[in-house]
Design a protein around this motif. Structure first.
Motif, PDB file in Angstrom:
ATOM      1  N   LYS A   1       6.122  17.137   3.891  1.00 22.81           N
ATOM      2  CA  LYS A   1       5.159  16.052   3.724  1.00 22.81           C
ATOM      3  C   LYS A   1       5.684  15.109   2.645  1.00 22.81           C
ATOM      4  N   TYR A   2       5.639  13.824   2.890  1.00 19.05           N
ATOM      5  CA  TYR A   2       6.161  12.895   1.904  1.00 19.05           C
ATOM      6  C   TYR A   2       5.340  11.609   1.929  1.00 19.05           C
ATOM      7  N   GLY A   3       5.330  10.942   0.780  1.00 18.40           N
ATOM      8  CA  GLY A   3       4.562   9.709   0.637  1.00 18.40           C
ATOM      9  C   GLY A   3       5.308   8.680  -0.195  1.00 18.40           C
ATOM     10  N   LEU A   4       4.956   7.430   0.012  1.00 16.18           N
ATOM     11  CA  LEU A   4       5.566   6.303  -0.689  1.00 16.18           C
ATOM     12  C   LEU A   4       4.471   5.640  -1.515  1.00 16.18           C
ATOM     13  N   ALA A   5       4.684   5.552  -2.838  1.00 21.22           N
ATOM     14  CA  ALA A   5       3.626   5.034  -3.708  1.00 21.22           C
ATOM     15  C   ALA A   5       4.218   4.114  -4.780  1.00 21.22           C
ATOM     16  N   ASN A   6       3.326   3.284  -5.373  1.00 21.22           N
ATOM     17  CA  ASN A   6       3.683   2.422  -6.500  1.00 21.22           C
ATOM     18  C   ASN A   6       4.837   1.468  -6.173  1.00 21.22           C
ATOM     19  N   LEU A   7       4.852   0.941  -4.966  1.00 18.98           N
ATOM     20  CA  LEU A   7       5.937   0.055  -4.560  1.00 18.98           C
ATOM     21  C   LEU A   7       5.799  -1.299  -5.265  1.00 18.98           C
ATOM     22  N   GLU A   8       6.846  -1.692  -5.976  1.00 20.66           N
ATOM     23  CA  GLU A   8       6.867  -2.955  -6.704  1.00 20.66           C
ATOM     24  C   GLU A   8       8.166  -3.685  -6.409  1.00 20.66           C
ATOM     25  N   ILE A   9       8.142  -5.003  -6.616  1.00 20.97           N
ATOM     26  CA  ILE A   9       9.322  -5.817  -6.342  1.00 20.97           C
ATOM     27  C   ILE A   9       9.936  -6.290  -7.653  1.00 20.97           C
ATOM     28  N   HIS A  10      11.273  -6.239  -7.720  1.00 19.97           N
ATOM     29  CA  HIS A  10      11.997  -6.649  -8.921  1.00 19.97           C
ATOM     30  C   HIS A  10      13.221  -7.470  -8.514  1.00 19.97           C
ATOM     31  N   ASN A  11      13.729  -8.235  -9.496  1.00 21.40           N
ATOM     32  CA  ASN A  11      14.985  -8.981  -9.330  1.00 21.40           C
ATOM     33  C   ASN A  11      14.996  -9.807  -8.041  1.00 21.40           C
TER      34      ASN A  11
ATOM     35  N   VAL B   1       6.106  -2.033   6.056  1.00 19.99           N
ATOM     36  CA  VAL B   1       5.238  -2.443   4.951  1.00 19.99           C
ATOM     37  C   VAL B   1       5.573  -3.860   4.499  1.00 19.99           C
ATOM     38  N   ILE B   2       6.860  -4.117   4.284  1.00 18.65           N
ATOM     39  CA  ILE B   2       7.261  -5.425   3.793  1.00 18.65           C
ATOM     40  C   ILE B   2       6.930  -6.502   4.819  1.00 18.65           C
ATOM     41  N   LYS B   3       7.242  -6.238   6.083  1.00 20.00           N
ATOM     42  CA  LYS B   3       6.936  -7.227   7.117  1.00 20.00           C
ATOM     43  C   LYS B   3       5.446  -7.537   7.143  1.00 20.00           C
TER      44      LYS B   3
ATOM     45  N   PRO C   1       0.821  -1.219   0.000  1.00 18.08           N
ATOM     46  CA  PRO C   1       0.000   0.000   0.000  1.00 18.08           C
ATOM     47  C   PRO C   1       0.852   1.265   0.000  1.00 18.08           C
ATOM     48  N   SER C   2       0.236   2.358  -0.444  1.00 18.49           N
ATOM     49  CA  SER C   2       0.890   3.668  -0.362  1.00 18.49           C
ATOM     50  C   SER C   2       0.835   4.163   1.080  1.00 18.49           C
ATOM     51  N   ILE C   3       1.908   4.860   1.508  1.00 18.90           N
ATOM     52  CA  ILE C   3       2.000   5.359   2.882  1.00 18.90           C
ATOM     53  C   ILE C   3       2.506   6.790   2.846  1.00 18.90           C
ATOM     54  N   SER C   4       1.984   7.630   3.732  1.00 24.38           N
ATOM     55  CA  SER C   4       2.413   9.039   3.781  1.00 24.38           C
ATOM     56  C   SER C   4       2.765   9.426   5.211  1.00 24.38           C
TER      57      SER C   4
END
Length: 498
Positions: A81-91, A202-204, A66-69
């Motif tokens: 103010k800052y937010g974390l969005a569009n988190l995806e996993i690669h490699n 978030v990951i946990k 999910p997105s988090i701010s």
């Protein structure tokens, strides 16, 4: 490595095997209601370990982040103010996954050296009475993680479930790279602290949640596969569990109802003879099946008119060329040489099955009717009680049955003409014909039919190694080693990642 250290798919596969139930009893109390038992031993874990990473990858890739701010006040800058969005996993890559069976308690799972790159976007804004700025910047996080889970298996809401709340992640590396690294050092430090803290949470949260989700998906998937395998037409089976599983350092064992269902009627089992000492630990997989499972299935098959055999024409005449010690009656010779001779055989009543160390005994009352297109050729009807002892094996993906006739009696006979009467010599011929022609013919029809049914359900897709069918007093044990079931993994991952 200790021999009871195994891999995650064993746990997930087992969660699939121990599926829905109306109620769960203590194992000792549940035995008499248990129609089938599954024991998965340590050697099976070695095989299932081959594709552990595929299951773990499914959990990571299927997770939704999910997105988090957040916001923070900084001297001379103002409120940021800052937010974390569009988190995806690669490699994503995974080094090793292990677990240990703790006898009488549960399972300890350790997944080590998980390497992944998380990509996303940081949106931020900051301002004071002099300036008001809004930006977004892409970022990458290079991470190395260890995952630990201590699931507890329990019986709740009619099924065996896993409580995976005891789940933890250890981050050995969590490096942030902002796109271009153009931002001021203080901003990167702020985001590094923010993301380090936020991404860990978030990951946990999401990975632990998804491990549980994947276990449930696989449980449903395996249940569907098992129910499909044990169903054909209007005949199906309730494979719900009667008790929570038993865990030792060498195996996991589950207890299932094994109740045949047909025409909205479900069988009842309350006198099963299961005892854990009846199974060993030498093979990878054991299925213990009670006679009380087989007989309701036979009843359903009889009611569904499955025990019917029609033979005609050349096939019929060739059968009766089998050499017998008793001379063939004249009226039968005329019948076989007539036009369109037809033999129809069917079960009159429900056959009864019981097992002993000698094999699987079956007693059946069957009727046979011979008719011809020629009006002047008499027809014959007779009923017989036949008892046979059958041994079964499975080799080269084919079912092999060997039957020995132990008893035959002609219970009723009649000819379609009053001009002929059945005499003792005729009866003796029929008994010998049933033993040397009829029983072998029925077995020769059953072998390919049951093999085709097994193939239809997908048994031929499994690479079984030296399977054995061992019959005892009141139950049968199917024991086998196996190679990794790739087709199930492919289908599971396809459904999981849809």
């Amino acid at each position: 490595m200790d021999k009871c250290v195994m891999t995650l798919p064993v746990l997930l596969l087992f969660l699939g095997l121990v599926v829905m139930s109306q109620s769960c009893l203590e194992p000792a109390s549940a035995y008499r209601f248990t129609g089938a038992v599954c024991r998965l031993t340590y050697p099976a874990a070695v095989v299932l370990n081959e594709k552990t990473t595929k299951v773990i990858q499914a959990a990571f890739q299927h997770a939704k982040y999910p997105s988090i701010s957040n916001e923070k006040s900084i001297l001379f800058v103002g409120k940021v103010k800052y937010g974390l969005a569009n988190l995806e996993i690669h490699n994503l890559s995974i080094g090793r996954s292990e677990f240990e069976l703790i006898a009488g308690e549960g399972i300890e799972i350790a997944i080590s050296n998980v390497s992944a790159v998380f990509k996303g976007t940081i949106q931020y804004g900051y301002g004071s009475w002099l300036v008001n700025v809004g930006h977004s910047v892409d970022f990458e996080i290079d991470s190395h993680i260890d995952l630990g889970i201590n699931p507890k298996l329990y019986c709740g809401k009619g099924k065996v479930a896993a409580d995976t709340s005891d789940c933890y992640l250890t981050f050995h590396k969590l490096d942030l790279l902002l796109q271009g690294d153009r931002e001021p050092g203080w901003l990167k430090r702020l985001f590094t602290n923010f993301i380090t803290f936020t991404v860990k949470l978030v990951i946990k949260s999401q990975i632990c949640k998804e491990i549980n989700n994947v276990a449930n998906i696989l449980a449903d998937f395996i249940q569907e596969q098992a129910e499909q395998f044990l169903s054909d037409g209007d005949i199906s089976m309730d494979i719900g569990v009667t008790s929570a599983p038993v865990i030792t350092s060498n195996y996991i064992e589950s207890y299932h109802k094994g109740l045949a269902k047909y025409n909205n009627v479900t069988a009842v089992i309350n006198a099963s003879v299961f005892d854990p000492g009846q199974l060993t630990e030498d093979r990878m997989l054991y299925f213990w099946i009670s006679d009380e499972v087989f007989n309701p299935l036979i009843t359903a098959a009889h009611q569904d008119r499955r025990f019917v055999l029609n033979i005609s024409g050349l096939e019929l005449t060739e059968l009766f060329k089998t050499h017998l010690s008793t001379p063939i009656p004249e009226f039968l010779s005329q019948f076989l040489s007539s036009e369109e001779p037809v033999l129809r055989v069917w079960s009159v009543s429900v056959p009864h099955l019981w097992t002993t160390p000698m094999g699987i005994s079956v007693r059946a009352v069957a009727a046979a009717e011979l008719t011809s297109g020629a009006e002047d050729i008499p027809g014959l009807y007779f009923e017989m009680e036949v008892e046979v002892v059958v041994t079964a094996s499975y080799a080269k993906k084919k079912l092999i049955l060997i039957a020995t006739t132990s008893q035959i009696s002609i219970m009723k006979d009649s000819l379609s003409t009053d001009t002929l009467q059945m005499v003792e010599a005729h009866i003796e011929y029929l008994k010998e014909a049933v033993e040397k022609i009829g029983v072998p013919k029925v077995i020769s029809e059953l072998e390919p039919s049951l093999t085709a049914l097994l193939d239809k359900q997908g048994a031929n897709l499994f690479e079984l190694i030296e399977p054995q069918v061992v019959s005892q007093d009141g139950f049968v044990i199917i024991q086998t080693d196996f190679a990794f079931p790739h087709h199930l993994l492919v289908e599971f991952l396809r459904k999981t990642l849809e």
